[in-house]
Structures are given as C-alpha cells and as structure tokens.
Write a protein that holds these residues in place. Structure first.
Motif, PDB file in Angstrom:
ATOM      1  N   ARG A  63       0.813  -1.222   0.000  1.00 11.14           N
ATOM      2  CA  ARG A  63       0.000   0.000   0.000  1.00 11.14           C
ATOM      3  C   ARG A  63       0.846   1.271   0.000  1.00 11.14           C
ATOM      4  N   LEU A  64       0.207   2.351  -0.428  1.00  9.00           N
ATOM      5  CA  LEU A  64       0.810   3.674  -0.333  1.00  9.00           C
ATOM      6  C   LEU A  64       0.740   4.152   1.109  1.00  9.00           C
ATOM      7  N   VAL A  65       1.816   4.786   1.566  1.00  9.58           N
ATOM      8  CA  VAL A  65       1.862   5.389   2.900  1.00  9.58           C
ATOM      9  C   VAL A  65       2.156   6.879   2.750  1.00  9.58           C
ATOM     10  N   THR A  66       1.380   7.702   3.428  1.00 12.03           N
ATOM     11  CA  THR A  66       1.632   9.139   3.457  1.00 12.03           C
ATOM     12  C   THR A  66       1.705   9.607   4.901  1.00 12.03           C
ATOM     13  N   PRO A  67       2.205  10.815   5.119  1.00 12.84           N
ATOM     14  CA  PRO A  67       2.074  11.374   6.471  1.00 12.84           C
ATOM     15  C   PRO A  67       0.602  11.477   6.860  1.00 12.84           C
ATOM     16  N   GLY A  68       0.324  11.492   8.162  1.00 12.19           N
ATOM     17  CA  GLY A  68      -1.035  11.754   8.610  1.00 12.19           C
ATOM     18  C   GLY A  68      -1.515  13.085   8.067  1.00 12.19           C
ATOM     19  N   LEU A  69      -2.771  13.146   7.665  1.00 18.09           N
ATOM     20  CA  LEU A  69      -3.293  14.375   7.092  1.00 18.09           C
ATOM     21  C   LEU A  69      -3.566  15.408   8.191  1.00 18.09           C
ATOM     22  N   GLY A 364       4.093  16.010   9.426  1.00 15.02           N
ATOM     23  CA  GLY A 364       3.831  16.491   8.071  1.00 15.02           C
ATOM     24  C   GLY A 364       4.707  15.858   7.017  1.00 15.02           C
ATOM     25  N   VAL A 365       5.788  15.198   7.443  1.00 19.97           N
ATOM     26  CA  VAL A 365       6.653  14.433   6.543  1.00 19.97           C
ATOM     27  C   VAL A 365       6.994  13.127   7.244  1.00 19.97           C
ATOM     28  N   ILE A 366       7.406  12.152   6.439  1.00 17.79           N
ATOM     29  CA  ILE A 366       7.836  10.874   7.006  1.00 17.79           C
ATOM     30  C   ILE A 366       9.362  10.822   6.941  1.00 17.79           C
ATOM     31  N   GLU A 367       9.988  11.051   8.079  1.00 19.38           N
ATOM     32  CA  GLU A 367      11.444  10.973   8.171  1.00 19.38           C
ATOM     33  C   GLU A 367      11.828  10.724   9.623  1.00 19.38           C
ATOM     34  N   ALA A 372       5.400   9.760  14.651  1.00 14.87           N
ATOM     35  CA  ALA A 372       4.930   8.626  13.852  1.00 14.87           C
ATOM     36  C   ALA A 372       3.423   8.715  13.628  1.00 14.87           C
ATOM     37  N   ASP A 373       3.031   9.685  12.812  1.00 14.45           N
ATOM     38  CA  ASP A 373       1.661   9.826  12.329  1.00 14.45           C
ATOM     39  C   ASP A 373       1.695   9.547  10.829  1.00 14.45           C
ATOM     40  N   PHE A 374       1.112   8.428  10.400  1.00 15.52           N
ATOM     41  CA  PHE A 374       1.067   8.150   8.960  1.00 15.52           C
ATOM     42  C   PHE A 374      -0.140   7.288   8.634  1.00 15.52           C
ATOM     43  N   VAL A 375      -0.449   7.239   7.335  1.00 16.92           N
ATOM     44  CA  VAL A 375      -1.673   6.580   6.872  1.00 16.92           C
ATOM     45  C   VAL A 375      -1.336   5.582   5.775  1.00 16.92           C
ATOM     46  N   LEU A 376      -1.940   4.406   5.844  1.00 17.89           N
ATOM     47  CA  LEU A 376      -1.855   3.404   4.777  1.00 17.89           C
ATOM     48  C   LEU A 376      -3.116   3.512   3.932  1.00 17.89           C
ATOM     49  N   GLN A 396      -5.593   2.243   7.040  1.00 19.35           N
ATOM     50  CA  GLN A 396      -5.160   2.190   8.437  1.00 19.35           C
ATOM     51  C   GLN A 396      -4.440   3.487   8.797  1.00 19.35           C
ATOM     52  N   VAL A 397      -4.674   3.943  10.023  1.00 23.81           N
ATOM     53  CA  VAL A 397      -4.013   5.149  10.529  1.00 23.81           C
ATOM     54  C   VAL A 397      -3.078   4.761  11.668  1.00 23.81           C
ATOM     55  N   ILE A 398      -1.867   5.245  11.609  1.00 24.53           N
ATOM     56  CA  ILE A 398      -0.920   5.123  12.704  1.00 24.53           C
ATOM     57  C   ILE A 398      -0.820   6.493  13.354  1.00 24.53           C
ATOM     58  N   TYR A 399      -1.168   6.569  14.619  1.00 28.03           N
ATOM     59  CA  TYR A 399      -1.200   7.840  15.337  1.00 28.03           C
ATOM     60  C   TYR A 399      -0.302   7.727  16.557  1.00 28.03           C
TER      61      TYR A 399
END
Length: 404
Positions: A63-69, A364-367, A372-376, A396-399
């Motif tokens: 899946r695509l992963v982005t930062p949490g919105l 706001g970025v994944i680094e 560790a806020d990101f979304v699948l 899925q949300v990782i918060y």
C-alpha cells in the motif's frame, strides 16, 4: 522501548528536499520507536541489526503510505446549522446580504451560545470523526461563534476535550475577532477592546495555541485587527488571519509584519501581499470548499504564490455557513479542479505545508525524528488521493506510533 516495523509499502515521504516527486520510496520500510519514526528508507537498506530488534512487524501489503493528514483551518465546534441560508443564497441572496440582515455568523453565534459545552461536543463529534476516518491526525479548531468570554471559553474547552477523548491532535485558535456580536452592534472598537481583554485570560487557562481574526469589510479593519495582533504578541501567541477573501484589504501585509503562521482564503491577494508573506514565511491556506459553496468566481492567484515561493496549504474550512464540509480528501480534488493545483501540491498542502501553517515542525513528513503519524491507503499512486471523488481509500491510521 518496543520497535515496530512497517514494510512492503510505497512511501510518499513528502520531504521538500527529497529530489523525487512526493519523495517516493518504493519497496519502503518504516521503523517506529515509541511515538517517533526511527528509520525510513528502502527495505533493502534497512540495517539487519535494526530489523531484528523490531518486536512487532507489519506487512503493509504494497500500500501507499503518506504522512497523517492535517486539517489546518476549521471552525468545527458550533451549534445548529445554516441550511436555511444555503437556500436563501440559491434564491439570489449574497453572503454579505445575509450577514448584514443578521444572519451568517450571527445566527450561528445565537445557536452556539444556547448550547452547553456537552451539547457542542455532541454536535461536533460526528464532524471530527468523519475527518478522522479519512486519515486526519491533526486538526485546528477555531473559536469565534461565542464572541464573549464565557462562550469563547466554552467553545475552546469543547475543542480541547474533543482532542482528549479522541485519538487526534487538536490545536485551538482564538478567533474572538470573527464578527461583532449583537450586544456590541455599531460599536466594533469597543468589541475589539473586549477581545483584547479576553485573550490573556484564555491564554492563562491553556486554551489558546494561536490567535486569528477576520479582516474584511463586513468584519474588522486592518487597524482593529492590529490591536488584536498587538495583544497576541504581548501574550506570546502566534497569529494568523482570514485575509483577502472578499476584497484586498491589505490584511496579508499586516499579518506578515507580525510573522503570521498563515493567511487564509486569499482570493483577492495582490503582489504586495504575496511578497510580504514570502518574506515572513507565512503559509497561504486555500479553502476550496468555501469557494465552491459560495459559488465564487475569483480563484486565488496560484501563479503569484508560486512565483514568490509562498508555501500552499489546503483545508476544509469546516463551518456551518460557507463550507459545511467534513472531507479533506474532497478538498484535494477541489484544490486541483477548481484552483488548478497539481496533485503533488495538494498533498503537500494537507501534510508538510499544513503542519507549517500550524507552527508544527514535528510532523507532516515521514522521516527519522518526526512523530509517527502516517496513513496506509488502498491506492498505488499519490495522485489517486486527489483524483477520486466520494471514495475513501484509507486502510489504516498510525497515530503517535500505534494503530488507531
């Protein structure tokens, strides 16, 4: 502290310096330690010793992963609705006509004042959960429908309580200078005095992360707004501004002179304002939902913002009168179709630049080192998030490092 590994994913890191569109990392991996990202990169580059220490391992299934919105401009806490005014507009009345006749913000003030704190939370919770269901992990909530110390306090407390009870980070903004309440009719300067007096009280109670104002011909003049900004500076609180929505009032220059986090709306922004924002590092928050709902025709000057290098954020502007919207994904599409942003600009506008608009540098970025806020997402390409309308591909949300 337990280490967790997410692997078999395509990561849109959204780093500005990544050198690739969206900062994409194919066949990527993310290592999380506690609430923070410990490592991110191609899975092939993951140190074996670090991988072995990951007690929990998650297969992202490609899946695509982005930062949490991040929804960086909302008025989510309010009472009642304004469906009747929506109907009036469709029958020819303008936003300004309705406001001058005692409707608009004033009607929401009446409903909000009539509601208790528990009632406001109950009305606002479905709106918040709708946004969370689309991957929102941080949200700004403004006051501005109380317009007195007790009622502004009630709205800000409701917003804070929403953040305590739900797994989302709530940032609160004091928008006392939103409109002149009925008891101050014809006395806007006296009401500004009241707003200035409210601020230190609310700040001392831990309810204010930033201060906003509505600088417009139907609201407050630049001189009146500056008095609020001076009080904010004295209180040590960052400022932002509803600016240049219906006319070019020079609000963006004023806000930039106070180092504003953001100027929002900006349909009538001129060259001077854009240059001042760029110099101050002020983010342009564009609100396509309000533009659409009010059937506006003048789009924000994207070329001007790009020319000056002003960061662009996107938000729902969730409010009862001009943008009763609870879908940040829909705003991505509208930002592209109505304002002609690229999908990359739109996604940056709800991640990296939205974080900047709130003065938050830990997300706001994944680094490595970021929260560790990101979304699948159940999509292959980032552009699909702006492309679809009415669908929610959130998987899925990782918060704060754990599955929400």
């Amino acid at each position: 502290m337990t280490l967790q590994l997410w692997s078999n994913c395509r990561i849109a890191t959204m780093r500005a310096d990544a050198g690739t569109p969206y900062g994409l990392v194919d066949q990527g991996a993310i290592v999380v330690q506690g609430e923070s990202i410990a490592w991110v990169g191609p899975h092939a580059g993951l140190p074996a010793e670090l991988a072995q220490r990951c007690a929990l391992q998650h297969d992202a299934g490609g899946r695509l992963v982005t930062p949490g919105l991040i929804d960086c401009h909302t008025h989510l806490v309010y009472g009642g609705d304004r469906a009747h005014e929506f109907e009036l507009r469709l029958n020819g009345a303008t936003y300004e006509d309705i406001a001058r006749a005692g409707g608009g913000i004033a009607s929401t003030v009446k409903a909000t004042r009539a509601a208790g704190q528990a009632g406001l939370i109950a009305q606002s919770l479905p709106r918040l959960r709708a946004l969370m269901s689309e991957g929102v992990t941080t949200i700004e909530i403004k006051s501005g429908y109380g317009l007195s110390l007790d009622h502004e306090r009630k709205c800000l407390r409701a917003a804070r309580e929403l953040g305590v009870n739900e797994r989302v980070d709530v940032r609160t903004t004091f928008l006392g200078a939103h409109a002149v309440p009925p008891e101050f009719a014809g006395r806007p300067d006296d009401y500004v005095d009241a707003v200035v007096a409210m601020l230190p009280v609310l700040k001392a109670e831990g309810l204010v992360d930033a201060v906003d104002a509505f600088c417009e011909r139907i609201a407050f003049t630049p001189a009146q707004v500056e008095r609020v900004f001076q009080a904010a500076r004295q209180a040590g609180v960052a400022v932002k501004l509803h600016a240049e929505q219906l006319s070019d009032s020079g609000g963006s220059q004023l806000a930039a002179s106070y180092g504003a986090l953001s100027c929002d709306h900006l349909e009538w922004l001129g060259d001077e304002g854009a240059a001042a924002m760029a110099k101050a590092g002020t983010v342009a928050v564009l609100l396509p939902g309000a533009f659409y709902f009010l059937r506006e025709t003048r789009v924000p000057p994207l070329d001007l913002l790009r020319q000056h290098g002003v960061p662009i954020a996107i938000s729902t502007d969730c409010n009862p009168g001009s943008s009763p919207c609870t879908s940040l994904l829909l705003m991505l599409n509208m930002a592209c179709t109505l304002f002609r942003l690229t999908p990359h600009e739109a996604l940056a506008g709800v991640t990296r630049n939205a974080a900047q608009a709130l003065g938050l540098h830990d997300r706001g970025v994944i680094e490595a080192g970021k929260r560790a806020d990101f979304v699948l997402w159940d999509v292959e390409r980032p552009a699909q998030l702006a492309y679809v309308m009415g669908a929610n591909p959130m998987h899925q949300v990782i918060y704060r490092g754990t599955i929400r």
